[in-house]
Design an enzyme around this catalytic site. Structure first.
Site, short mmCIF file in Angstrom:
data_model
loop_
_atom_site.label_atom_id
_atom_site.label_comp_id
_atom_site.label_asym_id
_atom_site.label_seq_id
_atom_site.Cartn_x
_atom_site.Cartn_y
_atom_site.Cartn_z
N GLY A 153 0.79 -1.23 0.00
CA GLY A 153 0.00 0.00 0.00
C GLY A 153 0.82 1.27 0.00
CG ASP A 222 -0.09 5.22 -5.73
OD1 ASP A 222 -0.83 6.02 -5.15
OD2 ASP A 222 -0.07 4.01 -5.49
N1 LIG Z 1 11.52 -3.57 -6.01
C1 LIG Z 1 10.69 -4.13 -6.89
N2 LIG Z 1 11.16 -5.05 -7.74
C2 LIG Z 1 10.34 -5.62 -8.63
N3 LIG Z 1 9.03 -5.37 -8.74
C3 LIG Z 1 8.49 -4.48 -7.93
C4 LIG Z 1 9.29 -3.81 -6.95
N4 LIG Z 1 8.49 -2.99 -6.28
C5 LIG Z 1 7.25 -3.14 -6.80
N5 LIG Z 1 7.23 -4.03 -7.78
C6 LIG Z 1 6.04 -4.43 -8.58
O1 LIG Z 1 4.89 -3.82 -8.02
C7 LIG Z 1 3.93 -4.82 -7.61
C8 LIG Z 1 3.24 -4.39 -6.32
O2 LIG Z 1 2.38 -3.34 -6.64
P1 LIG Z 1 0.99 -3.10 -5.94
O3 LIG Z 1 0.20 -4.36 -5.87
O4 LIG Z 1 0.39 -1.94 -6.61
O5 LIG Z 1 1.36 -2.74 -4.43
P2 LIG Z 1 2.13 -1.42 -3.88
O6 LIG Z 1 2.23 -0.46 -5.00
O7 LIG Z 1 1.23 -0.93 -2.79
O8 LIG Z 1 3.42 -1.88 -3.32
C9 LIG Z 1 4.75 -6.08 -7.44
O9 LIG Z 1 3.93 -7.20 -7.64
C10 LIG Z 1 5.80 -5.92 -8.51
O10 LIG Z 1 5.27 -6.32 -9.75
C1 LIG Z 2 -6.30 2.02 -4.43
C2 LIG Z 2 -5.51 3.16 -5.06
O1 LIG Z 2 -6.20 4.38 -4.78
C3 LIG Z 2 -4.13 3.27 -4.44
C4 LIG Z 2 -3.29 2.04 -4.62
O2 LIG Z 2 -2.04 2.19 -3.96
P1 LIG Z 2 -1.10 0.95 -3.69
O3 LIG Z 2 -0.78 0.28 -5.02
O4 LIG Z 2 -1.81 0.00 -2.77
O5 LIG Z 2 0.12 1.52 -3.07
C5 LIG Z 2 -5.45 2.95 -6.56
C6 LIG Z 2 -4.97 4.18 -7.33
O6 LIG Z 2 -5.25 5.31 -6.91
O7 LIG Z 2 -4.36 3.99 -8.39
MG LIG Z 3 0.73 0.08 -6.39
#
Ligand SMILES: Nc1ncnc2c1ncn2[C@@H]1O[C@H](COP(=O)(O)OP(=O)(O)O)[C@@H](O)[C@H]1O
Ligand SMILES: C[C@@](O)(CCOP(=O)(O)O)CC(=O)O
Ligand SMILES: [Mg+2]
Length: 446
Positions: A153, A222
């Site tokens: 997140g 983001d």
């Molecule tokens: N350091 C990293 N190395 C490789 N992939 C990454 C890295 N950080 C993020 N990712 C990619 O971003 C995805 C996570 O994104 P998401 O589900 O939006 O969660 P958040 O953005 O909240 O961390 C991972 O599954 C991967 O594909």
């Molecule tokens: C749920 C949302 O509002 C934020 C998602 O953030 P994250 O990938 O969980 O860090 C989606 C967006 O704004 O793109």
């Molecule tokens: Mg994300």
């Protein structure tokens, strides 16, 4: 200097921050205003020339990915016709949706990848690469490290997308190296009325395309924060004609946040998809919830920019945090562990808690009350640890996307700073920050 040296591309590193959404996640996807700030936790991407200039190498040890391609094997000729370019400077143009024909043409290069997370990352990489680089771009080694928890997140996908977009925009010659140091003000503020897009906006636009590769329907908040840093009030424009609204909040109030990770993994794509379904199933109910979130973000914004922000404003912000969390619960994006954090902080009376980001696990934020003692906070953190939760110490509102060029690093340390092996072997968060950061003052920011 030998001919080979002259042709050797320079090494560099790019970096972009994670973010914390304080109000308005999910509703942001539907064009409602939301408030977010950059974190001091960041993603770093080191880019170094490969010994074999035909090979493009990816090392993303945080997700256990090692991949390479021969640059001549990418379907440049077939893809060419699908890429839209500006008539004035031939720069590639972002399209409202990912181009399915390009994704299809890239599928051969992704054929041997059976891990879903690896596939998504490699698709994102290649999608941006074929737009921003060219057949003539010499093969580089891309090594990524992040001090952000992944899938929690805090916007790790967006900071990765920003690093990819920035590195390729620079490699492809679409943006110049930044010139502004850590503590300098931007020297030549971009004229908004000028037709040519600023380098930061170019990176922002292309990182949004990267976010689309990661989770289908992002709002853009983001990647906007990861690109520009600081704190923003953001509103996606649902019509494709007007640009999104991004208002910098320069006088962000000195609020104290506790950031706690449940460590429960989840996928933003699935959670955003779930809210989309609710919107179809119960359109009026869903609309009312989204509208309510939009209203509370607006109220919070007015309070946050009020001169002389004090106790009275903080108490209202806390109420709004509680309302926002309740609305997110009603959208089905909380998780029992997030509720546990809320119960603990409410019972200990240390502040108001809500989930942050997509929810379903991941992180919660607690807006700490002004009269809460440090002992009480530490006792709460200990209680979290018993449940297996992790609390982060991080500051808000840091710099956006930056670049560290090899010529800015002394000759003695250059080999170490730009060694993929050394970079991959770094253990702690501090090690990553110090090596990739060298002296933080040396980095330049777009
Ligand atoms: N350091 C990293 N190395 C490789 N992939 C990454 C890295 N950080 C993020 N990712 C990619 O971003 C995805 C996570 O994104 P998401 O589900 O939006 O969660 P958040 O953005 O909240 O961390 C991972 O599954 C991967 O594909
Ligand atoms: C749920 C949302 O509002 C934020 C998602 O953030 P994250 O990938 O969980 O860090 C989606 C967006 O704004 O793109
Ligand atoms: Mg994300």
């Amino acid at each position: 200097m030998t001919k080979l040296d002259e042709e050797r591309p320079a090494s560099f590193c790019v970096s972009a921050p994670g973010k914390v959404i304080i109000y308005g996640e999910h509703a942001a996807v539907f064009g409602k205003p939301a408030i977010a700030a950059a974190l001091s936790l960041r993603a770093y991407l080191q880019v170094t020339p490969n010994d074999d200039p035909n090979t493009i190498t990816l090392d993303f040890p945080d997700i256990g990915l090692s991949q390479s391609w021969n640059r001549h094997d990418l379907p440049w000729e077939d893809i060419k016709g699908y890429i839209q370019r500006s008539s004035s400077d031939l720069k590639p143009l972002v399209t409202p949706e990912l181009i399915p024909e390009i994704t299809d043409l890239l599928s051969d290069a992704l054929d041997d990848i059976d891990n879903r997370m690896h596939y998504v990352l490699c698709h994102c990489f290649l999608y941006l690469y074929v737009h921003l680089c060219s057949h003539d771009t010499l093969g580089m080694h891309f090594t990524a490290r992040s001090t952000l928890p992944i899938g929690a997140g805090l916007g790790s996908s967006a900071s990765t997308a920003v690093c990819l977009a920035a590195s390729m925009a620079y490699l492809g010659g679409h943006v110049e190296r930044p010139v502004t140091g850590l503590n300098e003000r931007v020297r030549s503020p971009h004229n908004k009325h000028h037709a040519i897009i600023s380098p930061a906006d170019f990176i922002d636009e292309w990182s949004f395309v990267g976010e689309k590769c990661f989770h289908g329907n992002p709002s853009g908040i983001d990647n906007a924060v990861a690109t520009h840093g600081g704190a923003v009030m953001f509103q996606r424009t649902v019509s494709s004609i007007n640009p999104n609204v991004r208002t910098n909040m320069r006088n962000f109030p000195p609020i104290k946040l506790l950031l706690t990770n449940t460590k429960v993994p989840r996928s933003t794509a699935e959670l955003v998809g779930g809210v989309g379904k609710m919107n179809i199933e119960f359109p009026q109910v869903s609309q009312a919830i989204l509208d309510a979130i939009g209203h509370l973000s607006n109220e919070a914004y007015q309070l946050m920019i009020r001169p002389g922000f004090a106790e009275e404003e903080l108490l209202i912000l806390q109420k709004l945090v509680n309302i926002n969390h309740g609305l997110l619960v009603s959208m089905g994006v909380s998780h029992p562990t997030l509720e546990q954090i809320k119960v603990i902080t409410d019972t200990n009376k240390i502040g108001a808690t809500k989930l942050t980001g997509a929810g379903g696990g991941g992180c919660a934020i607690t807006l700490i009350g002004s009269d809460v003692s440090e002992e009480k906070i530490q006792a709460t953190i200990k209680q979290f640890e018993v449940h297996g939760f992790e609390t982060f110490e991080t500051s808000l509102g840091g710099k956006g996307v930056g670049l560290l060029h090899e010529s800015d690093v002394s000759l003695e340390t250059r080999d170490r700073v730009f060694s993929p092996e050394v970079f991959q072997s770094l253990g702690s968060r501090k090690e990553i920050e110090n090596l990739a950061g060298v002296d933080q003052q040396v980095w330049k920011f777009w």
